[in-house]
Scaffold this motif. Structure first.
Motif, PDB file in Angstrom:
ATOM      1  N   LYS A 188       0.786  -1.444   0.093  1.00  0.00           N
ATOM      2  CA  LYS A 188      -0.113   0.105   0.019  1.00  0.00           C
ATOM      3  C   LYS A 188       0.695   1.250  -0.043  1.00  0.00           C
ATOM      4  O   LYS A 188       0.556   2.244  -0.705  1.00  0.00           O
ATOM      5  N   LEU A 189       1.914   1.234   0.722  1.00  0.00           N
ATOM      6  CA  LEU A 189       2.995   2.507   0.894  1.00  0.00           C
ATOM      7  C   LEU A 189       3.326   2.558  -0.423  1.00  0.00           C
ATOM      8  O   LEU A 189       3.554   3.839  -0.928  1.00  0.00           O
ATOM      9  N   LEU A 190       3.916   1.692  -1.146  1.00  0.00           N
ATOM     10  CA  LEU A 190       4.626   1.752  -2.645  1.00  0.00           C
ATOM     11  C   LEU A 190       3.516   2.098  -3.494  1.00  0.00           C
ATOM     12  O   LEU A 190       3.672   3.128  -4.501  1.00  0.00           O
ATOM     13  N   ASP A 191       2.240   1.713  -3.331  1.00  0.00           N
ATOM     14  CA  ASP A 191       1.344   2.230  -4.302  1.00  0.00           C
ATOM     15  C   ASP A 191       0.984   3.818  -4.025  1.00  0.00           C
ATOM     16  O   ASP A 191       0.710   4.569  -4.941  1.00  0.00           O
ATOM     17  N   GLY A 192       0.997   4.330  -2.690  1.00  0.00           N
ATOM     18  CA  GLY A 192       0.816   5.713  -2.532  1.00  0.00           C
ATOM     19  C   GLY A 192       1.746   6.415  -3.155  1.00  0.00           C
ATOM     20  O   GLY A 192       1.709   7.769  -3.524  1.00  0.00           O
ATOM     21  N   LEU A 193       3.121   5.729  -3.162  1.00  0.00           N
ATOM     22  CA  LEU A 193       4.219   6.609  -3.560  1.00  0.00           C
ATOM     23  C   LEU A 193       4.050   6.838  -5.299  1.00  0.00           C
ATOM     24  O   LEU A 193       4.503   7.607  -5.604  1.00  0.00           O
ATOM     25  N   ARG A 194       3.757   5.667  -5.729  1.00  0.00           N
ATOM     26  CA  ARG A 194       3.282   5.795  -7.339  1.00  0.00           C
ATOM     27  C   ARG A 194       2.588   7.051  -7.520  1.00  0.00           C
ATOM     28  O   ARG A 194       2.517   7.598  -8.614  1.00  0.00           O
ATOM     29  N   GLU A 195       1.499   6.786  -6.646  1.00  0.00           N
ATOM     30  CA  GLU A 195       0.185   7.852  -6.865  1.00  0.00           C
ATOM     31  C   GLU A 195       0.865   9.394  -6.440  1.00  0.00           C
ATOM     32  O   GLU A 195       0.624  10.136  -7.204  1.00  0.00           O
ATOM     33  N   ALA A 196       1.957   9.560  -5.568  1.00  0.00           N
ATOM     34  CA  ALA A 196       2.590  11.069  -5.335  1.00  0.00           C
ATOM     35  C   ALA A 196       3.510  11.121  -6.370  1.00  0.00           C
ATOM     36  O   ALA A 196       3.690  12.205  -6.704  1.00  0.00           O
ATOM     37  N   GLU A 197       4.032  10.384  -7.141  1.00  0.00           N
ATOM     38  CA  GLU A 197       4.807  10.595  -8.021  1.00  0.00           C
ATOM     39  C   GLU A 197       3.983  10.925  -9.228  1.00  0.00           C
ATOM     40  O   GLU A 197       4.463  12.141  -9.884  1.00  0.00           O
ATOM     41  N   GLU A 198       3.110  10.624  -9.409  1.00  0.00           N
ATOM     42  CA  GLU A 198       1.877  10.880 -10.379  1.00  0.00           C
ATOM     43  C   GLU A 198       1.487  12.573 -10.518  1.00  0.00           C
ATOM     44  O   GLU A 198       1.190  13.189 -11.120  1.00  0.00           O
ATOM     45  N   ARG A 199       1.336  12.621  -8.926  1.00  0.00           N
ATOM     46  CA  ARG A 199       1.040  13.985  -8.765  1.00  0.00           C
ATOM     47  C   ARG A 199       2.075  15.013  -8.751  1.00  0.00           C
ATOM     48  O   ARG A 199       2.008  16.362  -8.462  1.00  0.00           O
ATOM     49  N   GLY A 200       3.342  14.748  -9.074  1.00  0.00           N
ATOM     50  CA  GLY A 200       4.335  15.660  -9.303  1.00  0.00           C
ATOM     51  C   GLY A 200       5.286  15.710  -8.014  1.00  0.00           C
ATOM     52  O   GLY A 200       6.093  16.394  -8.047  1.00  0.00           O
ATOM     53  N   HIS A 201       5.194  14.433  -6.981  1.00  0.00           N
ATOM     54  CA  HIS A 201       6.413  14.629  -6.132  1.00  0.00           C
ATOM     55  C   HIS A 201       7.677  14.273  -6.693  1.00  0.00           C
ATOM     56  O   HIS A 201       7.705  13.337  -7.344  1.00  0.00           O
ATOM     57  N   PRO A 202       8.762  14.957  -6.342  1.00  0.00           N
ATOM     58  CA  PRO A 202       9.920  15.030  -6.979  1.00  0.00           C
ATOM     59  C   PRO A 202      10.655  13.729  -6.771  1.00  0.00           C
ATOM     60  O   PRO A 202      11.626  13.464  -7.518  1.00  0.00           O
ATOM     61  N   THR A 203      10.537  13.221  -5.361  1.00  0.00           N
ATOM     62  CA  THR A 203      11.577  11.980  -5.245  1.00  0.00           C
ATOM     63  C   THR A 203      10.702  10.953  -4.739  1.00  0.00           C
ATOM     64  O   THR A 203      11.154   9.546  -4.614  1.00  0.00           O
ATOM     65  N   ALA A 204       9.305  10.711  -4.818  1.00  0.00           N
ATOM     66  CA  ALA A 204       8.665   9.579  -4.283  1.00  0.00           C
ATOM     67  C   ALA A 204       9.081   8.420  -5.093  1.00  0.00           C
ATOM     68  O   ALA A 204       9.061   7.221  -4.627  1.00  0.00           O
ATOM     69  N   GLY A 205       9.139   8.463  -6.497  1.00  0.00           N
ATOM     70  CA  GLY A 205       9.434   7.218  -7.251  1.00  0.00           C
ATOM     71  C   GLY A 205      10.926   7.148  -7.348  1.00  0.00           C
ATOM     72  O   GLY A 205      11.410   5.928  -7.536  1.00  0.00           O
ATOM     73  N   THR A 206      11.675   8.297  -7.442  1.00  0.00           N
ATOM     74  CA  THR A 206      13.004   8.232  -7.629  1.00  0.00           C
ATOM     75  C   THR A 206      14.117   7.858  -6.499  1.00  0.00           C
ATOM     76  O   THR A 206      14.906   7.337  -6.872  1.00  0.00           O
ATOM     77  N   VAL A 207      13.396   8.128  -5.412  1.00  0.00           N
ATOM     78  CA  VAL A 207      14.363   7.993  -3.902  1.00  0.00           C
ATOM     79  C   VAL A 207      13.477   7.452  -2.952  1.00  0.00           C
ATOM     80  O   VAL A 207      13.945   6.226  -2.506  1.00  0.00           O
ATOM     81  N   VAL A 208      12.383   7.540  -2.555  1.00  0.00           N
ATOM     82  CA  VAL A 208      11.731   7.113  -1.511  1.00  0.00           C
ATOM     83  C   VAL A 208      11.316   5.769  -1.753  1.00  0.00           C
ATOM     84  O   VAL A 208      11.456   4.751  -0.861  1.00  0.00           O
ATOM     85  N   ALA A 209      10.796   5.245  -2.850  1.00  0.00           N
ATOM     86  CA  ALA A 209      10.395   4.044  -3.309  1.00  0.00           C
ATOM     87  C   ALA A 209      11.505   3.183  -3.128  1.00  0.00           C
ATOM     88  O   ALA A 209      11.426   1.821  -2.705  1.00  0.00           O
ATOM     89  N   PRO A 210      12.639   3.371  -3.745  1.00  0.00           N
ATOM     90  CA  PRO A 210      13.708   2.362  -3.764  1.00  0.00           C
ATOM     91  C   PRO A 210      14.160   2.097  -2.309  1.00  0.00           C
ATOM     92  O   PRO A 210      14.582   1.055  -1.868  1.00  0.00           O
ATOM     93  N   VAL A 211      14.164   3.105  -1.610  1.00  0.00           N
ATOM     94  CA  VAL A 211      14.252   2.976  -0.077  1.00  0.00           C
ATOM     95  C   VAL A 211      13.542   2.053   0.622  1.00  0.00           C
ATOM     96  O   VAL A 211      13.802   1.172   1.247  1.00  0.00           O
ATOM     97  N   VAL A 212      12.080   2.605   0.286  1.00  0.00           N
ATOM     98  CA  VAL A 212      11.159   1.359   1.060  1.00  0.00           C
ATOM     99  C   VAL A 212      11.459  -0.123   0.444  1.00  0.00           C
ATOM    100  O   VAL A 212      11.544  -0.861   1.424  1.00  0.00           O
ATOM    101  N   GLU A 213      11.633   0.009  -0.680  1.00  0.00           N
ATOM    102  CA  GLU A 213      11.935  -1.548  -1.292  1.00  0.00           C
ATOM    103  C   GLU A 213      13.066  -2.338  -0.477  1.00  0.00           C
ATOM    104  O   GLU A 213      12.994  -3.279  -0.417  1.00  0.00           O
ATOM    105  N   ALA A 214      14.247  -1.491  -0.757  1.00  0.00           N
ATOM    106  CA  ALA A 214      15.331  -1.912   0.010  1.00  0.00           C
ATOM    107  C   ALA A 214      15.238  -2.472   1.580  1.00  0.00           C
ATOM    108  O   ALA A 214      15.757  -3.321   1.849  1.00  0.00           O
ATOM    109  N   LEU A 215      14.329  -1.553   2.139  1.00  0.00           N
ATOM    110  CA  LEU A 215      14.178  -1.886   3.668  1.00  0.00           C
ATOM    111  C   LEU A 215      13.095  -2.909   3.769  1.00  0.00           C
ATOM    112  O   LEU A 215      13.520  -3.977   4.558  1.00  0.00           O
ATOM    113  N   SER A 216      12.234  -3.246   2.890  1.00  0.00           N
ATOM    114  CA  SER A 216      11.497  -4.440   2.664  1.00  0.00           C
ATOM    115  C   SER A 216      12.339  -5.742   2.573  1.00  0.00           C
ATOM    116  O   SER A 216      12.116  -6.632   3.309  1.00  0.00           O
TER     117      SER A 216
END
Length: 476
Positions: free
Chosen positions: A335-363
């Protein structure tokens, strides 16, 4: 009619009595003291049409995770400010931008405002917040440049000196940082931000015992600084943990840092401080093959979900991910990763390029897939500064990368990281890791020497801590 002034000589459209209560509230806010809300409420009681008192009180509630109340106060401030000076109108608009769902408007307003009115300290603090959590890769350079440029306008101001020190230590200007923060403490000892900056100076100097002694004394002497008490306690817990005193660090977690322990703390800190301390403990415990995890990760995840229901606050999201990874909550992580993809679509500058990879790495780390964790964190290592936080706060991600490298068998890469860390200052934990890497390469004589050096530094460490037991066995 002559208007009263704030603490920096700027006019306030209100009565003398309300201005005095407002100055008290702002002073408490900047020194991280209790009573901010009571003082500002008193200002509004004395003058129900005092725009800036409404703005500051709205900001207080926003920090405490009460977005609805914050928006109400911000909207009221905007209405009232129409009858004030142009400076107060901009001030109210800037402080209310986030609470009113218009955070993107703030940077341009702040830039214009500080060019015209550099001594508006609450607006400087807003600039700090925006830069700290959204300033991009060069946020530290930008912070030092900003404070260097503002310094002539503030002179010997206790609050400004404490933040100017912070800007310097984040850029490794430690001698200057220490001089500035010591002057700030001389001017005002009961100054939570100066105590905070001094803690960072000790951290950057790798003087863990000195930092613990300073902060322990300051917290004892200034118990009423509880508006920032939890975060300062977190810094103390880091010093203790670095010195191998796991049980003392966890006692502070239980008393002050965990969700619900500090009624005066903000929601963002409640998530980040609690998660990062426990994640470090989890990293260290598992060195000894200790798979148990007695920590209350669900409470941290619940606070994040309640206060930040929509993904997109990067600093919260990566710490929320620690809790979810520790829980093995793959549904929550999805759900968190889905939310980050939505944030990226809204124009969030790092949701897809930095935050999501960190979340995936922690997972991946939580699932024992250390190769994926190491590769994922390594790929974005140079961008981790964009998540927010300080050097000391972001160190948890580098520690995770080192451990992932070691456990994935990426020994040469682990040694490269550890060499950088040890060049900054030897710590027992990194010496232990260095020895583990040497052991993996079959360099047993060298490894034993590293283990003995680490054990010597941890002479006063918890004898029962899983990590220390593993070190003693390795050094034997």
């Amino acid at each position: 009619m002559t208007l009263p002034n704030d603490a920096w000589g700027l006019p306030l459209t209100t009565s003398d009595e309300a201005a005095e209560a407002y100055r008290d509230g702002v002073d408490r806010m900047l020194s991280y003291s209790l009573g901010v809300d009571a003082a500002l409420e008193r200002a509004i009681e004395l003058d129900p049409e005092f725009a800036l008192a409404h703005s500051q009180l709205g900001l207080f509630h926003l920090f405490r995770g009460n977005g609805k109340r914050a928006a109400e106060l911000a909207n009221r401030a905007a209405e009232l400010a129409e009858r004030t000076t142009a400076r107060e109108q901009r001030h109210a608009a800037i402080l209310g931008a986030a609470a009113r769902g218009k955070a993107s408007d703030a940077p341009a307003l702040i830039a214009e405002h500080l060019d015209d009115t550099p001594r508006d300290a609450p607006i400087v603090l807003q600039w700090l917040g925006g830069n700290f959590y959204g300033g991009g890769v060069e946020k530290r350079e930008r912070m030092l440049e900003k404070f260097d440029s503002l310094a002539p306008s503030y002179g010997e101001d206790w609050w400004f000196l404490s933040w100017h020190a912070f800007a310097n230590h984040e850029m490794d200007q430690l001698e200057t940082a220490r001089r500035l923060v010591e002057r700030s403490l001389d001017l005002r000892t009961a100054n939570g931000q100066a105590a905070h900056a001094m803690s960072h100076v000790f951290f950057e100097e790798h003087d863990l015992t000195g930092g613990s002694d300073f902060l322990g004394g300051w917290l004892t002497d200034n118990p009423d600084r509880a508006g920032f008490f939890r975060h300062l306690t977190w810094h103390q817990a880091l010093f203790l943990l670095a010195n191998g005193r796991r049980s003392d660090a966890l006692a502070l977690q239980e008393e002050t840092i965990r969700p619900g322990a500090d009624e005066h703390g903000d929601a963002l800190g409640e998530v980040a401080d609690g998660a990062s301390l426990l994640w470090r403990c989890r990293l260290h415990d598992s060195v000894a093959g200790n798979g148990s995890d007695e920590f209350d990760w669900r409470a941290i995840a619940d606070v994040a979900d309640k206060a930040f229901p929509r993904a997109g606050t990067a600093w919260v999201d990566v710490h929320r991910a620690m809790a979810l990874a520790a829980l093995g909550d793959e549904v929550g992580l999805g759900k968190l990763l889905d939310g980050l993809r939505e944030a990226e679509e809204r124009g969030h500058p790092t949701a897809g390029t930095v935050v999501a990879p960190v979340v995936e790495a922690l997972s991946a780390f939580g699932q024992g897939d250390f190769e994926s964790a190491a590769n994922g964190l390594a790929e974005v290592r140079g961008l981790l500064v964009t998540l927010g936080g300080s050097n000391a706060q972001r160190d948890v991600f580098e520690e995770t990368l080192v451990e992932a490298r070691l456990r994935a068998g990426q020994i040469e890469q682990a040694l490269e990281l550890l060499r950088e860390r040890l060049d900054r200052g030897a710590t027992a934990r990194d010496l232990f890791r260095w020895g583990r890497a040497q052991s993996a390469l079959g360099e047993m004589t060298e490894a034993k020497a590293s283990f003995r050096r680490a054990a010597k530094l941890w002479a006063d460490a918890d004898r029962d801590a899983p990590e220390l037991q593993a070190l003693r066995e390795a050094a034997a």
